[in-house]
Design an enzyme around this catalytic site. Structure first.
Site, PDB file in Angstrom:
ATOM      1  N   LYS A  38      -1.257 -13.657   2.782  1.00 12.99           N
ATOM      2  CA  LYS A  38      -2.318 -12.738   2.307  1.00 12.99           C
ATOM      3  C   LYS A  38      -1.889 -11.830   1.478  1.00 12.99           C
ATOM      4  O   LYS A  38      -0.703 -11.480   1.338  1.00 12.99           O
ATOM      5  CB  LYS A  38      -2.928 -12.054   3.574  1.00 12.99           C
ATOM      6  CG  LYS A  38      -2.037 -10.927   4.248  1.00 12.99           C
ATOM      7  CD  LYS A  38      -2.740 -10.306   5.594  1.00 12.99           C
ATOM      8  CE  LYS A  38      -1.550  -9.323   6.075  1.00 12.99           C
ATOM      9  NZ  LYS A  38      -1.563  -9.128   7.423  1.00 12.99           N
ATOM     10  N   TYR A 267       4.490  15.656 -17.434  1.00 10.83           N
ATOM     11  CA  TYR A 267       3.348  16.365 -17.020  1.00 10.83           C
ATOM     12  C   TYR A 267       3.542  17.415 -16.026  1.00 10.83           C
ATOM     13  O   TYR A 267       3.955  17.478 -14.872  1.00 10.83           O
ATOM     14  CB  TYR A 267       2.120  15.426 -16.335  1.00 10.83           C
ATOM     15  CG  TYR A 267       1.493  14.342 -17.012  1.00 10.83           C
ATOM     16  CD1 TYR A 267       0.943  15.011 -18.543  1.00 10.83           C
ATOM     17  CD2 TYR A 267       1.648  12.941 -17.116  1.00 10.83           C
ATOM     18  CE1 TYR A 267       0.271  14.001 -19.449  1.00 10.83           C
ATOM     19  CE2 TYR A 267       1.171  12.178 -18.225  1.00 10.83           C
ATOM     20  CZ  TYR A 267       0.610  12.688 -19.139  1.00 10.83           C
ATOM     21  OH  TYR A 267       0.026  11.779 -20.046  1.00 10.83           O
TER      22      TYR A 267
HETATM   23  C1  PLP Z   1      -0.858  -9.245   8.216  1.00  9.66           C
HETATM   24  C2  PLP Z   1      -0.980  -9.998   9.520  1.00  9.66           C
HETATM   25  C3  PLP Z   1       0.162 -10.476  10.350  1.00  9.66           C
HETATM   26  C4  PLP Z   1       1.677 -10.084  10.013  1.00  9.66           C
HETATM   27  O1  PLP Z   1       2.058  -8.912  10.101  1.00  9.66           O
HETATM   28  P1  PLP Z   1       3.651  -8.283   9.586  1.00  9.66           P
HETATM   29  O2  PLP Z   1       3.968  -7.155  10.371  1.00  9.66           O
HETATM   30  O3  PLP Z   1       3.702  -8.500   8.122  1.00  9.66           O
HETATM   31  O4  PLP Z   1       4.561  -9.758  10.274  1.00  9.66           O
HETATM   32  C5  PLP Z   1      -0.019 -11.013  11.637  1.00  9.66           C
HETATM   33  N1  PLP Z   1      -1.394 -10.893  11.888  1.00  9.66           N
HETATM   34  C6  PLP Z   1      -2.479 -10.624  11.356  1.00  9.66           C
HETATM   35  C7  PLP Z   1      -3.753 -10.828  11.847  1.00  9.66           C
HETATM   36  C8  PLP Z   1      -2.198  -9.860  10.228  1.00  9.66           C
HETATM   37  O5  PLP Z   1      -3.333  -9.708   9.664  1.00  9.66           O
END
Ligand code: PLP
Length: 374
Positions: A38, A267
């Protein structure tokens, strides 16, 4: 024509592949691993990352939104693509046409999905999401029996498995994880053996630190990108060793400027030189994902040495103090994330400078810069 920038995020495909194989080998033979890709694979590029994982043997991929899933499928990805937030009704038919696997967290969505599956003339596999202690999305474990009865009445759907998520799995030995897992066990007991479902509770934290909850599928994100969820890069006292960070980020020095002792920088003049100072101007700012909270806190590597960032980080520029580094000139490479010579700055360290976690640093840098796969 697209002109390329001096700001470049490098993605080490061998490290991606190495991490996948390393974690897969550490799992028992009955546990498969889903690659969470994702948010453009946490800034690493979804299509590239998914292809590398597939070549390493991965056939399960996880994304947040339907649009990501459609893009992944259209890039040629052959595996199961789980969509964790895929219930925009306008686009339900894409689930069917692109053979996607939604993770369902409401009864209404089950009905909508069933209708879309009937319309498309296919049987759609799906997972049910349970909230066993995260207080986010999902059904309550107590609903399992009623849900299964409902599922059995819906046409053209086939239940593939059950999913939950730990709130504190990055905290090794958190008692809370035991309770969450116990509630998930209720779901499994209620569903029984006959359905032959997949059960999945673990993200990277659970995968690395909570082996008794592996069930038959784990879902790894951050570990595949080379980081330990609790921030101890490469230095776990026990457990899996040897994850390799995948991303680095470099730029080139734009100009060297000398300022006199007592002169304010950037800044708001939040930094005042306490000696005559050589500043290297870097063409990197918060619009490139180099967060403004890193002002006066971060370091970069130039000529193999660390140089502190002075003053506020601007939208497109920041200044590094190179007074102590001999011979820096315009055009020299500056490493903001990664290794140069004997120095390394990783996303855990950058995160520690601005009160965040490696995840956010990787997304911010990776999703706001040109990427090159190496
Ligand atoms: C993002 C996600 C993961 C992976 O999490 P990590 O801590 O990056 O391994 C696993 N399960 C779900 C439902 C997620 O949204």
């Amino acid at each position: 024509m697209t002109l390329s920038s001096d700001n470049t995020v490098y993605i080490d495909r061998q490290a991606l592949s190495h991490n996948f194989r390393l974690i897969q080998q550490s799992l028992g033979g009955s546990t498969s691993m889903m690659a969470m890709v994702k948010s453009d694979a946490y800034g690493h590029g979804m299509k590239t990352a998914a292809r590398v994982f597939a070549d390493a043997g991965c056939s399960l991929f996880g994304v947040a939104e339907l649009g990501e899933a459609v893009a992944l499928r259209e890039s040629g990805c052959k595996g199961d693509i789980l969509v964790f937030l895929g219930f925009d009704r306008r686009y339900m038919d894409y689930v069917v046409s692109h053979d996607l696997t939604p993770v369902v967290f409401s009864r209404e969505d089950l009905a909508t999905l069933s209708k879309a599956a009937v319309r498309g003339g296919k049987v759609v596999p799906f997972y049910l999401k349970f909230d066993c202690g995260m207080s986010r999305l999902g059904f309550k474990p107590e609903e399992t029996g009623a849900l299964l009865a409902l599922v059995d009445t819906l046409e053209n759907l086939t239940l593939r498995g059950m999913i939950t998520h730990f709130p504190s799995s990055d905290d090794r030995g958190a008692e809370n994880s035991l309770r969450v897992h116990e509630r998930f066990t209720m779901v499994r007991d209620e569903a029984g053996e006959d359905r032959e479902l997949i059960y999945s509770a673990c993200n990277s934290g659970g995968t690395l630190y909570f082996a008794q909850a592996h069930e038959n599928m784990v879902r790894c994100g951050i570990a595949l990108y080379g980081y330990y969820p609790d921030g101890s890069t490469g230095r776990p006292e026990n457990g899996l060793q040897g994850l390799r960070p995948v991303m680095s980020f470099t730029t080139r020095v734009l100009q060297i400027n000398e300022i006199a002792r007592g002169t304010g920088v950037s800044y708001g003049h939040t930094y005042t030189a306490d000696r005559d100072t050589q500043l290297a101007v870097l063409p990197v700012g918060y619009s490139d994902g180099y967060l403004r909270n890193l002002s006066n806190r971060a370091e970069v590597i130039i000529r193999g040495r660390r140089a502190p960032i002075r003053g506020r980080i601007c939208m497109n520029m920041c200044m590094a103090d190179v007074t102590d580094i001999e011979g820096v000139s315009a055009g020299d490479e500056a490493v903001l994330l990664g290794t140069q010579g004997n120095e390394t700055i990783d996303a855990d360290e950058i995160g520690s400078w601005c009160d965040t976690i490696s995840y956010e640093i990787l997304c911010a840098l990776g999703n706001n810069n040109e990427r090159k796969n190496v």
